[in-house]
Design a protein around this motif. Structure first.
Motif, PDB file in Angstrom:
ATOM      1  N   ASP A 185       0.834  -1.192   0.000  1.00 57.22           N
ATOM      2  CA  ASP A 185       0.000   0.000   0.000  1.00 57.22           C
ATOM      3  C   ASP A 185       0.880   1.257   0.000  1.00 57.22           C
ATOM      4  N   TYR A 186       0.225   2.416  -0.094  1.00 56.45           N
ATOM      5  CA  TYR A 186       0.995   3.653  -0.236  1.00 56.45           C
ATOM      6  C   TYR A 186       1.691   4.051   1.063  1.00 56.45           C
ATOM      7  N   THR A 187       1.253   3.499   2.182  1.00 61.44           N
ATOM      8  CA  THR A 187       1.928   3.804   3.452  1.00 61.44           C
ATOM      9  C   THR A 187       3.390   3.395   3.397  1.00 61.44           C
ATOM     10  N   THR A 188       3.674   2.291   2.740  1.00 58.56           N
ATOM     11  CA  THR A 188       5.062   1.848   2.588  1.00 58.56           C
ATOM     12  C   THR A 188       5.860   2.843   1.773  1.00 58.56           C
ATOM     13  N   VAL A 189       5.253   3.361   0.713  1.00 56.76           N
ATOM     14  CA  VAL A 189       5.935   4.360  -0.114  1.00 56.76           C
ATOM     15  C   VAL A 189       6.182   5.635   0.691  1.00 56.76           C
ATOM     16  N   ALA A 190       5.150   6.094   1.405  1.00 57.70           N
ATOM     17  CA  ALA A 190       5.282   7.328   2.193  1.00 57.70           C
ATOM     18  C   ALA A 190       6.371   7.193   3.241  1.00 57.70           C
ATOM     19  N   THR A 191       6.436   6.039   3.880  1.00 55.18           N
ATOM     20  CA  THR A 191       7.479   5.820   4.890  1.00 55.18           C
ATOM     21  C   THR A 191       8.862   5.863   4.264  1.00 55.18           C
ATOM     22  N   ALA A 192       9.017   5.241   3.101  1.00 56.90           N
ATOM     23  CA  ALA A 192      10.311   5.242   2.410  1.00 56.90           C
ATOM     24  C   ALA A 192      10.691   6.658   1.977  1.00 56.90           C
ATOM     25  N   GLN A 193       9.704   7.419   1.480  1.00 62.80           N
ATOM     26  CA  GLN A 193       9.972   8.793   1.071  1.00 62.80           C
ATOM     27  C   GLN A 193      10.403   9.657   2.259  1.00 62.80           C
ATOM     28  N   ALA A 194       9.733   9.513   3.382  1.00 61.56           N
ATOM     29  CA  ALA A 194      10.068  10.289   4.583  1.00 61.56           C
ATOM     30  C   ALA A 194      11.466   9.937   5.076  1.00 61.56           C
ATOM     31  N   THR A 195      11.804   8.653   5.010  1.00 58.72           N
ATOM     32  CA  THR A 195      13.143   8.234   5.438  1.00 58.72           C
ATOM     33  C   THR A 195      14.210   8.822   4.524  1.00 58.72           C
ATOM     34  N   GLN A 196      13.955   8.794   3.219  1.00 62.40           N
ATOM     35  CA  GLN A 196      14.921   9.347   2.268  1.00 62.40           C
ATOM     36  C   GLN A 196      15.143  10.838   2.521  1.00 62.40           C
TER      37      GLN A 196
END
Length: 511
Positions: free
Chosen positions: A432-443
């Protein structure tokens, strides 16, 4: 502390009297710089690969090592336009003038006095009640000399005290100049970091907008949860807000830079430039050289010498004060023929005064002077210890931040790759997009942290250069007791001001 009277016994009373009048004694302690504990090497030096202990230290325009055009352009203006530096320069000039005032006490005071009087009178006759008026003119022209021989060295100790104070002011001026230059370099580094952060968030906003476009297209077909669209939109809006907020810090840094170079904030326009300065290589040297290279240490040492001389001034109050005077000239009434030899007058005189009882005032002054000297010694030793602490802090910061920067480089690479993988998986429908958002925030977090560490490393390098003295040496101090030396110092400062202000006048904007 040993008291010393620096007088040599003379065999003949006449020769002793002449020598006493011309040179006198020097009461009070002679100055010797106290010993301080100096380590053989810096503890952190072996762990910092940037250090070059065999080199002599930073030289000249040390800021060129950052390879930043704005730093190179503005740093020379600090010495002539920064108002803190100008204030300390005026204080130094005042201290030099006080040396001249003290030196005047070694010489006689010579004056000349002229006067003329016109008076009306009357005479009466014994055979008549009538009186006859008359007018008389009288005048004088006299030269006078007075001198208080410096028998016990009070004047010479005062000269010594004021000269050391002037050198302390000169070192304070050098310290203020270096401090403001380091502050300017640090502020420009902060501005560059702010610009780099702005560039990073601009790229982030573009990336988030792309992600939102993809999510919006999927939402049209109903293939994703509505929360995915909200999450993507929220991330974009948050990044846009952070980008706008960075403008406040950037404006404040630009305003601070203008003030540091003596300009109104509206008079200095600094274009956007996200290129970070280079990390300079800073030769460190051995700890013992720090005692000669730090202007704040030189200030503390010269203050100590000044307080030591003040003891001699206080001790001299115990001894008699001798004054000599002479007068030579003409006086005549009536005024005609004033300069005839018959109207010649002269006088010689001398006096000596000695205080018999003062209720402990002089002993209190001596005790106070000794206590002030002891305080100056403690301040000197404390300044030396703080100097070593500053350098060790800079070296440890550079060593540890270098290790952190290496770790962050790897983390940024992995976080960037993680964002790409997460988004590809999202498009494939496996996460889901939560995984993408978490990766983006970490980056983004890792990228901003890496910029912050880069800023800290550059700031620590600038601090290290300042803590090592910026290439300054106490050999640059002038001796105010030598008029030629003090005049040379003033001339050098004036020529530097003219030379640095000429290109500044042609500068409309920075960078």
């Amino acid at each position: 502390m040993m008291m010393k009277i620096d007088c040599k016994p003379l065999a003949k009373p006449l020769a002793a009297s002449i020598a006493l009048l011309l040179s006198g004694c020097m009461v009070g302690p002679d100055y010797h710089r106290p010993q301080v504990s100096v380590p053989a090497t810096y503890r952190e030096l072996p762990g910092w690969t940037q250090a070059e202990p065999a080199a002599a230290g930073p030289k000249g325009a040390w800021w060129t090592g950052f390879n930043d055009p704005l730093i190179d352009q503005l740093e020379p203006l600090v010495e002539v336009s920064n108002q803190t530096v100008r204030q300390d320069y005026a204080n130094y000039q005042e201290a030099l003038a006080e040396v001249k005032v003290a030196r005047a006490g070694l010489f006689p005071t010579v004056g000349v006095t002229g006067s003329a009087t016109r008076a009306r009178g009357a005479t009466s006759s014994t055979t008549s009640t009538a009186s006859r008026a008359y007018t008389t003119n009288s005048g004088s022209l006299e030269g006078n000399v007075s001198w208080a021989p410096d028998l016990w060295g009070s004047v010479r100790r005062t000269i010594e005290e004021n000269s050391a104070t002037a050198q302390a002011s000169e070192a304070t001026l050098a310290n203020a100049t270096l401090s403001e230059q380091v502050t300017l370099a640090t502020t420009i580094i902060q501005l560059r970091t702010s610009d780099a952060n702005i560039a990073l968030l601009q790229d982030t906003v573009k990336a988030y907008q792309h992600f939102l476009d993809v999510v919006s297209n999927q939402d049209k077909y109903g293939t994703i949860a509505p929360s995915d669209l909200i999450t993507a939109r929220t991330q974009l809006e948050t990044a846009q807000s952070s980008l706008i907020a960075l403008g406040v810090a950037r404006a404040q840094y630009a305003h601070a830079i203008a003030v540091l170079v003596g300009k109104n904030p509206e008079d200095l326009d600094i274009p956007f430039n996200p290129t970070m300065p280079s990390l300079p290589s800073v030769p460190v040297g051995v700890p013992s050289t720090l005692l000669q290279r730090r202007p704040d240490i030189a200030t503390a040492e010269r203050q100590m010498a000044s307080e030591n001389a003040a003891i001699g001034v206080a001790v001299a109050a115990y001894y008699p004060t001798v004054s000599l005077s002479a007068l030579d000239g003409f006086t005549q009434s009536p005024l005609g023929g004033l300069l005839h030899i018959a109207n010649y007058v002269w006088s010689l005189g001398g006096s000596a005064t000695e205080t018999i009882f003062d209720g402990g005032e002089r002993s209190g002054e001596v005790a106070a002077a000794k206590a002030a000297y002891d305080a100056a010694v403690a301040n000197y030793r404390g300044t030396v210890l703080t100097a070593f602490e500053d350098v060790e802090n800079d070296l440890s910061g550079l060593r540890i931040l270098s290790q952190q920067a290496d770790a962050l480089d790897a983390a940024v690479r992995d976080a960037t790759r993680g964002t790409e993988i997460a988004f590809n998986e999202y498009q494939a429908g496996t996460v889901d997009y939560t995984t993408v958002a978490t990766a983006q925030a970490t980056q983004l977090s890792n990228q901003q942290t890496a910029l912050s560490v880069q800023e800290s490393r550059l700031a620590d390098a600038a601090s290290l250069i300042g803590d090592l003295g910026g290439g300054w040496s106490d050999g640059a101090l002038h001796d105010p007791r030598n008029p030629r030396d003090s005049d040379k110092a003033t001339a050098q400062a004036a020529s530097a001001a003219v030379g640095a202000s000429a290109p500044a006048a042609r500068t409309g904007s920075a960078d």
